[in-house]
Design an enzyme around this catalytic site. Structure first.
Site, PDB file in Angstrom:
ATOM      1  N   LYS A   1     -18.192 -10.556   7.698  1.00  0.00           N
ATOM      2  CA  LYS A   1     -18.119 -10.251   7.073  1.00  0.00           C
ATOM      3  C   LYS A   1     -17.215 -10.544   5.509  1.00  0.00           C
ATOM      4  O   LYS A   1     -15.853 -11.309   5.374  1.00  0.00           O
ATOM      5  CB  LYS A   1     -16.340  -9.748   7.211  1.00  0.00           C
ATOM      6  CG  LYS A   1     -15.300  -9.081   6.645  1.00  0.00           C
ATOM      7  CD  LYS A   1     -13.997  -7.944   7.182  1.00  0.00           C
ATOM      8  CE  LYS A   1     -13.513  -7.275   6.511  1.00  0.00           C
ATOM      9  NZ  LYS A   1     -11.766  -6.498   6.998  1.00  0.00           N
TER      10      LYS A   1
ATOM     11  N   ARG B   1      -9.093  -1.246   1.970  1.00  0.00           N
ATOM     12  CA  ARG B   1      -8.824  -0.176   0.568  1.00  0.00           C
ATOM     13  C   ARG B   1      -9.810   1.049   0.883  1.00  0.00           C
ATOM     14  O   ARG B   1      -8.834   2.331   0.136  1.00  0.00           O
ATOM     15  CB  ARG B   1      -8.063  -0.890  -0.529  1.00  0.00           C
ATOM     16  CG  ARG B   1      -7.622  -1.395  -0.321  1.00  0.00           C
ATOM     17  CD  ARG B   1      -7.219  -2.913  -1.243  1.00  0.00           C
ATOM     18  NE  ARG B   1      -7.733  -4.113  -0.864  1.00  0.00           N
ATOM     19  CZ  ARG B   1      -8.115  -5.100  -1.546  1.00  0.00           C
ATOM     20  NH1 ARG B   1      -7.368  -4.875  -2.933  1.00  0.00           N
ATOM     21  NH2 ARG B   1      -8.715  -5.735  -1.073  1.00  0.00           N
TER      22      ARG B   1
ATOM     23  N   ARG C   1       0.852  -1.230   0.389  1.00  0.00           N
ATOM     24  CA  ARG C   1      -0.330  -0.303  -0.041  1.00  0.00           C
ATOM     25  C   ARG C   1       0.897   1.358  -0.057  1.00  0.00           C
ATOM     26  O   ARG C   1       0.345   1.748  -0.641  1.00  0.00           O
ATOM     27  CB  ARG C   1      -1.036   0.146   1.234  1.00  0.00           C
ATOM     28  CG  ARG C   1      -1.354  -1.530   1.396  1.00  0.00           C
ATOM     29  CD  ARG C   1      -3.156  -1.242   0.571  1.00  0.00           C
ATOM     30  NE  ARG C   1      -4.182  -2.736   0.902  1.00  0.00           N
ATOM     31  CZ  ARG C   1      -3.762  -3.520  -0.163  1.00  0.00           C
ATOM     32  NH1 ARG C   1      -2.760  -4.038  -0.524  1.00  0.00           N
ATOM     33  NH2 ARG C   1      -4.926  -4.571   0.262  1.00  0.00           N
TER      34      ARG C   1
ATOM     35  N   SER D   1     -14.637  -4.427   0.922  1.00  0.00           N
ATOM     36  CA  SER D   1     -14.451  -3.841  -0.127  1.00  0.00           C
ATOM     37  C   SER D   1     -13.425  -4.648  -0.811  1.00  0.00           C
ATOM     38  O   SER D   1     -13.907  -4.930  -2.973  1.00  0.00           O
ATOM     39  CB  SER D   1     -13.849  -1.974  -0.532  1.00  0.00           C
ATOM     40  OG  SER D   1     -12.571  -2.563   0.027  1.00  0.00           O
ATOM     41  N   GLY D   2     -12.464  -5.573  -1.068  1.00  0.00           N
ATOM     42  CA  GLY D   2     -11.686  -6.215  -2.017  1.00  0.00           C
ATOM     43  C   GLY D   2     -11.394  -6.006  -3.204  1.00  0.00           C
ATOM     44  O   GLY D   2     -11.528  -6.935  -4.834  1.00  0.00           O
ATOM     45  N   GLY D   3     -10.840  -4.719  -3.953  1.00  0.00           N
ATOM     46  CA  GLY D   3     -10.313  -4.304  -4.121  1.00  0.00           C
ATOM     47  C   GLY D   3     -11.217  -3.142  -6.126  1.00  0.00           C
ATOM     48  O   GLY D   3     -10.910  -2.571  -6.432  1.00  0.00           O
TER      49      GLY D   3
ATOM     50  N   GLU E   1     -14.692 -13.781   8.607  1.00  0.00           N
ATOM     51  CA  GLU E   1     -13.931 -13.198   7.438  1.00  0.00           C
ATOM     52  C   GLU E   1     -14.126 -14.376   6.006  1.00  0.00           C
ATOM     53  O   GLU E   1     -12.425 -14.703   5.975  1.00  0.00           O
ATOM     54  CB  GLU E   1     -13.089 -12.223   7.189  1.00  0.00           C
ATOM     55  CG  GLU E   1     -12.545 -11.316   5.645  1.00  0.00           C
ATOM     56  CD  GLU E   1     -12.078 -10.311   5.250  1.00  0.00           C
ATOM     57  OE1 GLU E   1     -11.015 -10.262   6.861  1.00  0.00           O
ATOM     58  OE2 GLU E   1     -11.644 -10.241   4.584  1.00  0.00           O
TER      59      GLU E   1
HETATM   60  C1  5MM Z   1      -9.886  -8.689   2.315  1.00  0.00           C
HETATM   61  O1  5MM Z   1      -9.195  -8.197   3.086  1.00  0.00           O
HETATM   62  C2  5MM Z   1      -9.549  -7.376   4.490  1.00  0.00           C
HETATM   63  C3  5MM Z   1     -10.361  -6.147   3.517  1.00  0.00           C
HETATM   64  O2  5MM Z   1     -10.119  -5.061   2.498  1.00  0.00           O
HETATM   65  P1  5MM Z   1      -9.694  -4.630   1.831  1.00  0.00           P
HETATM   66  O3  5MM Z   1     -11.830  -3.618   2.031  1.00  0.00           O
HETATM   67  O4  5MM Z   1      -9.098  -3.447   1.146  1.00  0.00           O
HETATM   68  O5  5MM Z   1     -11.311  -5.893   0.935  1.00  0.00           O
HETATM   69  C4  5MM Z   1      -8.160  -7.028   5.418  1.00  0.00           C
HETATM   70  O6  5MM Z   1      -9.266  -6.853   6.350  1.00  0.00           O
HETATM   71  C5  5MM Z   1      -7.668  -7.539   5.243  1.00  0.00           C
HETATM   72  O7  5MM Z   1      -8.173  -8.966   5.811  1.00  0.00           O
HETATM   73  C6  5MM Z   1      -6.590  -6.706   5.833  1.00  0.00           C
HETATM   74  O8  5MM Z   1      -5.562  -5.461   4.897  1.00  0.00           O
HETATM   75  C7  5MM Z   1      -5.130  -7.778   6.614  1.00  0.00           C
HETATM   76  O9  5MM Z   1      -4.616  -8.216   5.254  1.00  0.00           O
HETATM   77  P2  5MM Z   1      -3.296  -9.449   5.355  1.00  0.00           P
HETATM   78  O10 5MM Z   1      -3.096  -9.358   4.079  1.00  0.00           O
HETATM   79  O11 5MM Z   1      -1.843  -9.104   5.438  1.00  0.00           O
HETATM   80  O12 5MM Z   1      -3.185  -9.616   6.465  1.00  0.00           O
END
Ligand code: 5MM
Length: 339
Positions: free
Chosen positions: A220, A293, A34, A261-263, A178
């Protein structure tokens, strides 16, 4: 010892119709990616500074009910020496902690993943609780291909998520469960809907088998969208498909569903959660967010690794948090982006 009242109090604080949850739990590797996008150096001090900027944003507690932290952040302090969990409470929010220890491939299920971290989890939860965490999060990741997720991938991940959730509740910590179905690929929206239904069905079966109290957990999930390579569906299409699949598989006892939000881009994610709330007026759960994100990207860009951009970055973050809060009421419109 029963933590019934404590778990209920945490749910009452987190599940707020006007407020979502910020996921700020990027592991060191993920935050490095990031930071790289905006040219910021991935040092411990920059990570601390950046998260301090987010958590101390004025009145952020009007829009967010909780923040998920990475372990490093749970143990850090803000610039005045206040531990981050205390700062979060002072801002009117609940501190939480990501407890999975990453993921790898699942042997015997080519293409599927499994998340690590069950060994020693009870001890870690006790420590996190002492440091102020009242809820936790564990992510399982499901890629979609013609062959994935496999039946083994579905059952193994459901089992791990349920064991994690049961450990959390036994420790007085509310689990966020999640199961992330990835957006990558060229699958249709119909296929994404079927996969998400299989995933949620298997997860709730395992949660039942492990005696998890559904009233004291948060789901989630991903939104139901076509694969990234196919293009985008409209917010109304996403809302309709997501709600149809959730209604088929998620028990009404679950108090809140907080989407990742997943990208998706920040505006896309806000428009989608807005449509989900407009379409979901008769849904039995709160329909909320736990974005990383989609809440952070504009703030990251405004910061660009430069401390002099502190106020601009906070303003960008607060704007996203406020617009998402409106979207939880179905009151967001795209023209608000330019005001
Ligand atoms: C899918 O990732 C989770 C939600 O983030 P987005 O809204 O960006 O999709 C997020 O909580 C994720 O689990 C964390 O960023 C931690 O990711 P890592 O890969 O570092 O465990």
């Amino acid at each position: 010892m029963s933590y019934f009242r404590e778990l209920q109090a945490t749910i009452d604080d987190l599940a707020d119709p006007h407020r979502g949850i910020l996921a700020a739990d990027e592991s060191s590797g993920t935050i490095a990616k990031r930071f790289e996008t905006v040219g910021a150096e991935n040092t411990e001090d920059n990570r601390r500074w950046y998260r301090d900027m987010l958590f101390s944003a004025p009145e952020v507690g009007k829009y967010l009910s909780g923040i998920i932290l990475f372990e490093e952040t749970l143990n850090q302090t803000d610039t005045h020496g206040t531990p981050f969990p205390e700062l979060i409470v002072n801002q009117g929010m609940v501190p939480g902690i990501k407890v999975d220890l990453g993921k790898g491939s699942l042997p015997g299920a080519s293409g599927d993943m499994i998340s690590y971290g069950l060994d020693g989890l009870a001890d870690r939860l006790a420590t996190y609780r002492e440091r102020g965490a009242r809820f936790a999060k564990w992510r399982s990741v499901y890629p979609i291909t013609d062959h994935n997720p496999t039946p083994l991938g579905l059952s193994a991940n459901a089992e791990v998520l349920a064991r994690y959730a049961a450990e959390c509740q036994a420790a007085g910590i509310v689990p966020i469960v999640e199961p992330e179905v990835l957006i990558d690929g060229n699958h249709s929206m119909m296929r994404a809907a079927r996969v998400n239904e299989h995933v949620w069905h298997s997860v709730f079966h395992a949660l039942h088998q492990h005696g998890v109290t559904l009233e004291h957990m948060i789901l989630k999930p991903s939104m139901v969208t076509p694969g990234k390579a196919i293009g985008k569906a409209s917010p109304d299409e996403v809302a309709e498909a997501t709600l149809n699949s959730l209604l088929r598989t998620v028990p009404a006892a679950v108090p809140s569903i907080n989407f990742l939000s997943g990208g998706q881009t920040p505006t896309e994610a806000t428009a989608n959660i807005n449509a989900i709330n407009q379409h979901g007026t008769r849904a039995p759960w709160l329909l909320s967010i736990s974005f990383a994100r989609a809440l952070q990207e504009p703030a990251l860009e405004a910061w660009g690794g430069k401390p002099e951009n502190h106020d601009r970055a906070q303003a960008a973050f607060l704007k996203r948090a406020r617009l998402n809060s409106l979207a939880l009421q179905g009151e967001y419109s795209e023209d608000m982006e330019n005001r």
